[in-house]
Design an enzyme around this catalytic site. Structure first.
Site, PDB file in Angstrom:
ATOM      1  N   ASP A   8       0.867  -1.179   0.000  1.00 39.02           N
ATOM      2  CA  ASP A   8       0.000   0.000   0.000  1.00 39.02           C
ATOM      3  C   ASP A   8       0.909   1.236   0.000  1.00 39.02           C
ATOM      4  O   ASP A   8       2.137   1.122  -0.179  1.00 39.02           O
ATOM      5  CB  ASP A   8      -0.999  -0.030   1.176  1.00 39.02           C
ATOM      6  CG  ASP A   8      -0.364   0.307   2.520  1.00 39.02           C
ATOM      7  OD1 ASP A   8       0.889   0.429   2.598  1.00 39.02           O
ATOM      8  OD2 ASP A   8      -1.114   0.458   3.503  1.00 39.02           O
ATOM      9  N   CYS A  65       3.275  -2.872   3.997  1.00 33.74           N
ATOM     10  CA  CYS A  65       2.397  -1.740   4.288  1.00 33.74           C
ATOM     11  C   CYS A  65       3.137  -0.899   5.326  1.00 33.74           C
ATOM     12  O   CYS A  65       4.343  -1.101   5.503  1.00 33.74           O
ATOM     13  CB  CYS A  65       0.997  -2.196   4.733  1.00 33.74           C
ATOM     14  SG  CYS A  65       0.900  -3.102   6.286  1.00 33.74           S
ATOM     15  N   THR A  67       3.165  -0.752   8.667  1.00 29.50           N
ATOM     16  CA  THR A  67       3.737  -1.574   9.743  1.00 29.50           C
ATOM     17  C   THR A  67       3.983  -3.015   9.323  1.00 29.50           C
ATOM     18  O   THR A  67       4.660  -3.750  10.048  1.00 29.50           O
ATOM     19  CB  THR A  67       2.759  -1.630  10.929  1.00 29.50           C
ATOM     20  OG1 THR A  67       1.519  -2.189  10.446  1.00 29.50           O
ATOM     21  CG2 THR A  67       2.505  -0.251  11.514  1.00 29.50           C
ATOM     22  N   HIS A  98      11.929 -22.629   9.676  1.00 28.38           N
ATOM     23  CA  HIS A  98      10.931 -23.295  10.523  1.00 28.38           C
ATOM     24  C   HIS A  98       9.515 -23.205   9.985  1.00 28.38           C
ATOM     25  O   HIS A  98       8.700 -24.083  10.266  1.00 28.38           O
ATOM     26  CB  HIS A  98      10.947 -22.697  11.927  1.00 28.38           C
ATOM     27  CG  HIS A  98      12.186 -23.027  12.705  1.00 28.38           C
ATOM     28  ND1 HIS A  98      12.313 -22.772  14.052  1.00 28.38           N
ATOM     29  CD2 HIS A  98      13.363 -23.600  12.323  1.00 28.38           C
ATOM     30  CE1 HIS A  98      13.506 -23.171  14.478  1.00 28.38           C
ATOM     31  NE2 HIS A  98      14.173 -23.659  13.441  1.00 28.38           N
ATOM     32  N   HIS A 133       9.265 -29.558  11.530  1.00 33.05           N
ATOM     33  CA  HIS A 133       8.593 -28.316  11.123  1.00 33.05           C
ATOM     34  C   HIS A 133       7.536 -28.585  10.057  1.00 33.05           C
ATOM     35  O   HIS A 133       6.533 -27.878   9.984  1.00 33.05           O
ATOM     36  CB  HIS A 133       9.618 -27.306  10.623  1.00 33.05           C
ATOM     37  CG  HIS A 133      10.645 -26.980  11.659  1.00 33.05           C
ATOM     38  ND1 HIS A 133      10.323 -26.377  12.854  1.00 33.05           N
ATOM     39  CD2 HIS A 133      11.980 -27.222  11.697  1.00 33.05           C
ATOM     40  CE1 HIS A 133      11.423 -26.238  13.582  1.00 33.05           C
ATOM     41  NE2 HIS A 133      12.438 -26.750  12.903  1.00 33.05           N
TER      42      HIS A 133
HETATM   43  C1  RB5 Z   1      -1.993   2.938   6.321  1.00 35.48           C
HETATM   44  O1  RB5 Z   1      -2.028   4.208   6.870  1.00 35.48           O
HETATM   45  C2  RB5 Z   1      -1.588   1.913   7.355  1.00 35.48           C
HETATM   46  O2  RB5 Z   1      -2.660   1.690   8.219  1.00 35.48           O
HETATM   47  C3  RB5 Z   1      -1.140   0.646   6.670  1.00 35.48           C
HETATM   48  O3  RB5 Z   1      -0.068   0.915   5.847  1.00 35.48           O
HETATM   49  C4  RB5 Z   1      -0.682  -0.463   7.578  1.00 35.48           C
HETATM   50  O4  RB5 Z   1       0.289  -0.050   8.469  1.00 35.48           O
HETATM   51  C5  RB5 Z   1      -1.744  -1.244   8.205  1.00 35.48           C
HETATM   52  O5  RB5 Z   1      -1.516  -2.184   8.972  1.00 35.48           O
END
Ligand code: RB5
Length: 143
Positions: A8, A65, A67, A98, A133
């Site tokens: 994203d 994304c 995080t 694993h 595993h």
């Molecule tokens: C987008 O702002 C953010 O929520 C997305 O990139 C991600 O971190 C979601 O888990």
């Protein structure tokens, strides 16, 4: 190796960097977007990549994304997808040894470029250990 990659807006800058590195190392990269920094919905990209991987379009996938958490949650809804959110070389290596992770997940806002590049190279080069595993992987899939 043939590798799918998608993100994203939170992972866009890191995706572009990782794609360059993959191509530099001779991998075939299939970019499933997003194609710019504008805000998009991360589940769309996670599902797109997982469907393509399960259809046999590539050997492995990389998802990003902000995080890494959102795309991990979405990706792991797909039976047969083992998406591993990794933060360093050690977790990237173990996710292959694993967990036979077929999707590497990173956070574009939580992982620096040098760490991300190193993690990706380790992840691509590490084999699944099998043995005990393999039995555990089989236990993951719901009957
Ligand atoms: C987008 O702002 C953010 O929520 C997305 O990139 C991600 O971190 C979601 O888990």
């Amino acid at each position: 190796m043939r590798i799918l990659i998608a993100c994203d807006h939170g992972g866009y800058v890191l995706k572009q960097l990782l794609m360059e590195q993959l191509q530099h190392h001779g991998h075939e990269v299939i970019d499933l977007g997003t194609d710019g920094p504008e805000s998009v919905d991360y589940p769309d990209y996670a599902h797109r990549l997982c469907r393509a991987l399960l259809d046999g379009m590539a050997d492995r996938g990389i998802l990003l994304c902000g995080t890494g958490i959102g795309v991990s949650i979405a990706a792991n809804r797909h039976a047969g997808i083992r998406a591993a959110l990794c933060h360093d070389e050690s977790t990237a290596r173990l996710s292959r040894q694993h967990n036979d992770a077929n999707v590497l997940v990173m956070g574009g806002r939580t992982t620096g470029p040098a760490t991300a590049q190193a993690m990706m190279m380790v992840w691509l080069a590490t084999a699944f250990e099998g043995g005990r595993h393999q039995r555990r992987l089989e236990l993951i899939e719901l009957k």
